[in-house]
Design a protein around this motif. Structure first.
Motif, PDB file in Angstrom:
ATOM      1  N   VAL A  32       0.584  -1.753  -3.237  1.00 36.81           N
ATOM      2  CA  VAL A  32      -0.832  -2.111  -3.258  1.00 36.81           C
ATOM      3  C   VAL A  32      -1.284  -3.008  -2.107  1.00 36.81           C
ATOM      4  CG1 VAL A  32      -0.873  -1.856  -5.753  1.00 36.81           C
ATOM      5  CG2 VAL A  32      -0.511  -4.130  -4.779  1.00 36.81           C
ATOM      6  N   CYS A  33      -0.386  -3.511  -1.299  1.00 38.72           N
ATOM      7  CA  CYS A  33      -0.808  -4.320  -0.154  1.00 38.72           C
ATOM      8  C   CYS A  33      -1.440  -3.409   0.898  1.00 38.72           C
ATOM      9  CB  CYS A  33       0.391  -5.055   0.446  1.00 38.72           C
ATOM     10  SG  CYS A  33      -0.010  -6.048   1.901  1.00 38.72           S
ATOM     11  N   PRO A  34      -2.550  -3.826   1.540  1.00 31.64           N
ATOM     12  CA  PRO A  34      -3.166  -2.983   2.577  1.00 31.64           C
ATOM     13  C   PRO A  34      -2.406  -2.972   3.896  1.00 31.64           C
ATOM     14  CG  PRO A  34      -4.370  -5.032   2.357  1.00 31.64           C
ATOM     15  CD  PRO A  34      -3.352  -5.022   1.243  1.00 31.64           C
ATOM     16  N   ALA A  35      -1.274  -3.659   3.952  1.00 27.31           N
ATOM     17  CA  ALA A  35      -0.365  -3.612   5.103  1.00 27.31           C
ATOM     18  C   ALA A  35      -0.961  -4.174   6.390  1.00 27.31           C
ATOM     19  CB  ALA A  35       0.154  -2.195   5.323  1.00 27.31           C
ATOM     20  N   PRO A  36      -1.319  -5.468   6.415  1.00 30.65           N
ATOM     21  CA  PRO A  36      -1.726  -6.074   7.680  1.00 30.65           C
ATOM     22  C   PRO A  36      -0.599  -6.050   8.714  1.00 30.65           C
ATOM     23  CG  PRO A  36      -1.440  -7.757   5.980  1.00 30.65           C
ATOM     24  CD  PRO A  36      -1.395  -6.433   5.296  1.00 30.65           C
ATOM     25  N   CYS A  37       0.640  -5.913   8.254  1.00 27.89           N
ATOM     26  CA  CYS A  37       1.771  -5.789   9.174  1.00 27.89           C
ATOM     27  C   CYS A  37       1.601  -4.577  10.084  1.00 27.89           C
ATOM     28  CB  CYS A  37       3.073  -5.685   8.397  1.00 27.89           C
ATOM     29  SG  CYS A  37       3.069  -4.402   7.119  1.00 27.89           S
ATOM     30  N   GLU A  38       1.162  -3.462   9.506  1.00 25.55           N
ATOM     31  CA  GLU A  38       0.981  -2.252  10.309  1.00 25.55           C
ATOM     32  C   GLU A  38      -0.191  -2.391  11.268  1.00 25.55           C
ATOM     33  OE1 GLU A  38       1.040   1.395   8.119  1.00 25.55           O
ATOM     34  OE2 GLU A  38       2.775   0.813   6.911  1.00 25.55           O
ATOM     35  N   GLY A  39      -1.216  -3.145  10.857  1.00 27.65           N
ATOM     36  CA  GLY A  39      -2.354  -3.361  11.735  1.00 27.65           C
ATOM     37  C   GLY A  39      -2.015  -4.147  12.981  1.00 27.65           C
ATOM     38  N   SER A  40      -0.922  -4.924  12.933  1.00 29.64           N
ATOM     39  CA  SER A  40      -0.527  -5.723  14.094  1.00 29.64           C
ATOM     40  C   SER A  40       0.776  -5.236  14.721  1.00 29.64           C
ATOM     41  CB  SER A  40      -0.374  -7.193  13.686  1.00 29.64           C
ATOM     42  OG  SER A  40       0.642  -7.343  12.716  1.00 29.64           O
TER      43      SER A  40
END
Length: 493
Positions: free
Chosen positions: A105-113
């Motif tokens: 359920v996390c929107p994955a800010p890791c992938e955004g950066s």
């Protein structure tokens, strides 16, 4: 980390989802799984960055850039690529108590950066994360570990959502005796009743972890509201050496327009929570969208979940009104990497609605002006108008109605999904805890200490409505500071 040339050799792949018209017939999770070979290939795309932004957790332009709990992403990507799954699980658990939740359920800010995301599709971090933790459960690597020594200190955690669960897990590891109080009938908070079952399975995922926490020594007390006749705050303070408030920000934003009191106008969370109870306990009453024209006011994850839930009920139609404009397809010039990409996304609910009705259900730059009903007080229609955004005399951006764009839309059910104003106040009033200008509990980030000695605050009740991964960050941080308060020092990360 990963294969040095992997990012040049392999394309991004994510697991397929069950077909939209198939999955709207049940409440089962809709994501499918990838083969081990495919997952190792995706791990190979990690770039061996000199400075990996994916695990920084920095706030840029008010949004998370990278993982707020500082997951050791490049390390476990490399371990997955090399087939060392148990070691990958160890790295994952070092920073994340519950990867099965964030991986879903996390929107994955890791992938955004992700650095690769500057020129190519980002590494599939989120899918690798959930695959690691599920492999751990399947292989039996995840077992209950009770602390070897108990400190004799007792801590109460009020609220069993993401912040409360992570705080409880960390404090239990430190050897304290932890009791988690939850006013609902089951633990999990937002994870249990705020997110639909097809997105996060309650029995197979949420309660699986709760059971493990109980085996590790954490006591869950449900159906108990702190601050009232159930459990007065005086009793709480006298029976525990410290208290962590993790009650969330559950006071919904209302829309006080004409007709608000009509039958058929509901807050989104009331709709979603009742539905989950009915899924878990067939025969339980819930707010049904069956055969109705549904209008959802508001976007975000909650709006999407309302779309998907309405479809599974068998609604006649579904429309989602968003007052903001549609986001651009690509990053705008003022939204550079490694900021969170504010781009247009089609989530699972919109995908399902498009498959069912032929179009995305969202209507942008539109707001409701009036709810219309019949002589019996039942909702029949919603009056809407398009808006344009401009500055008022104070320089603030505000929506302005566009003349001539008024419309009357048939509706049998309206769901208000416009976010939350802050935590509910009765418990905070009873405790006498100081609040900030937004009605949140006043406590400095990374300190988490409230105006009352021995009482800490974490998660949405302190910072306002935010991401599940920020709740984990704050729950772990509050546990660290609570441990320091109790013991004079701490070894918790």
């Amino acid at each position: 980390m990963g294969k040095p040339t992997g990012f040049m050799e392999f394309c991004r792949e994510i697991p397929a989802d069950r077909a939209p018209l198939e999955r709207i017939n049940d409440w089962n999770e809709f994501h499918l799984h990838m083969s081990e070979e495919a997952l190792r290939t995706q791990g190979a795309r990690c770039m061996d960055c000199g400075i990996p932004f994916c695990h920084t957790g920095t706030l840029l332009s008010g949004m998370a850039s990278g993982c707020p709990i500082n997951n050791l992403i490049p390390e476990w990507n490399d371990l997955v690529y090399r087939g060392l799954w148990q070691q990958a699980l160890d790295r994952l658990h070092r920073t994340n108590n519950f990867p099965e939740f964030t991986g879903r359920v996390c929107p994955a800010p890791c992938e955004g950066s992700c650095t690769l995301g500057m020129s190519d599709p980002a590494v599939t971090i989120k899918n690798i994360e959930v695959s690691i933790i599920e492999r751990g459960w399947q292989e039996g690597w995840i077992v209950a570990n009770q602390p070897k020594i108990r400190t004799g200190k007792k801590v109460a955690v009020v609220g069993s959502g993401p912040a409360g669960l992570s705080a409880a897990a960390q404090l239990n590891k430190a050897g304290h005796t932890v009791t988690v109080f939850e006013r609902a009938d089951l633990p999990g908070g937002l994870l249990m009743y705020g997110i639909p079952n097809m997105k996060l399975d309650k029995r197979e995922v949420v309660l699986r972890r709760v059971k493990l926490l109980e085996q590790e020594g954490i006591n869950f007390v449900c159906n108990t509201a702190i601050g009232g006749s159930d459990y007065p705050v005086e009793k709480l303070r006298s029976e525990f050496d410290a208290v962590i408030l993790a009650t969330g920000a559950t006071l919904p934003r209302d829309l006080p327009i004409e007709g608000r009191g009509l039958n058929g106008v509901h807050f989104a969370m009331d709709f979603l929570a009742a539905n989950t109870r009915a899924v878990l306990n067939p025969g339980t009453d819930f707010i049904s969208a069956k055969g109705k024209d549904v209008i959802i006011i508001g976007g975000g994850d909650t709006g999407t979940d309302c779309v998907a839930t309405s479809l599974r009920h068998g609604c006649n139609s579904v429309t989602q009104l968003e007052i903001m404009p549609q986001s651009p397809e690509q990053r705008a010039a003022d939204n550079p990497w490694p900021e969170w990409p504010k781009t247009h996304k089609v989530d699972y609910g919109q995908e399902e609605a498009a498959a069912r009705y032929g179009a995305d259900p969202r209507t942008y730059l539109t707001t409701a002006t009036k709810f219309e009903g019949d002589a019996s007080g039942n909702l029949t229609a919603v009056h809407t108008v398009q808006v344009s955004w401009g500055k008022n005399e104070k320089g603030q951006f505000v929506p302005n109605p566009v003349p001539g764009t008024e419309q009357v839309r048939p509706a049998g059910l309206v769901l208000l999904a416009m976010g939350f104003l802050g935590p509910e106040q009765p418990l905070l009033d009873a405790l006498g805890v100081e609040r900030d200008g937004r009605s949140n509990i006043k406590a400095e980030y990374e300190q988490y200490t409230t105006s009352i000695p021995g009482v800490f605050a974490a998660g949405d009740c302190r910072r306002g409505q935010s991401l599940v991964v920020w709740a984990f960050n704050e729950g772990r941080g509050a546990a660290r500071e609570c441990d320091r308060y109790l013991m004079g020092e701490t070894e918790l990360p």
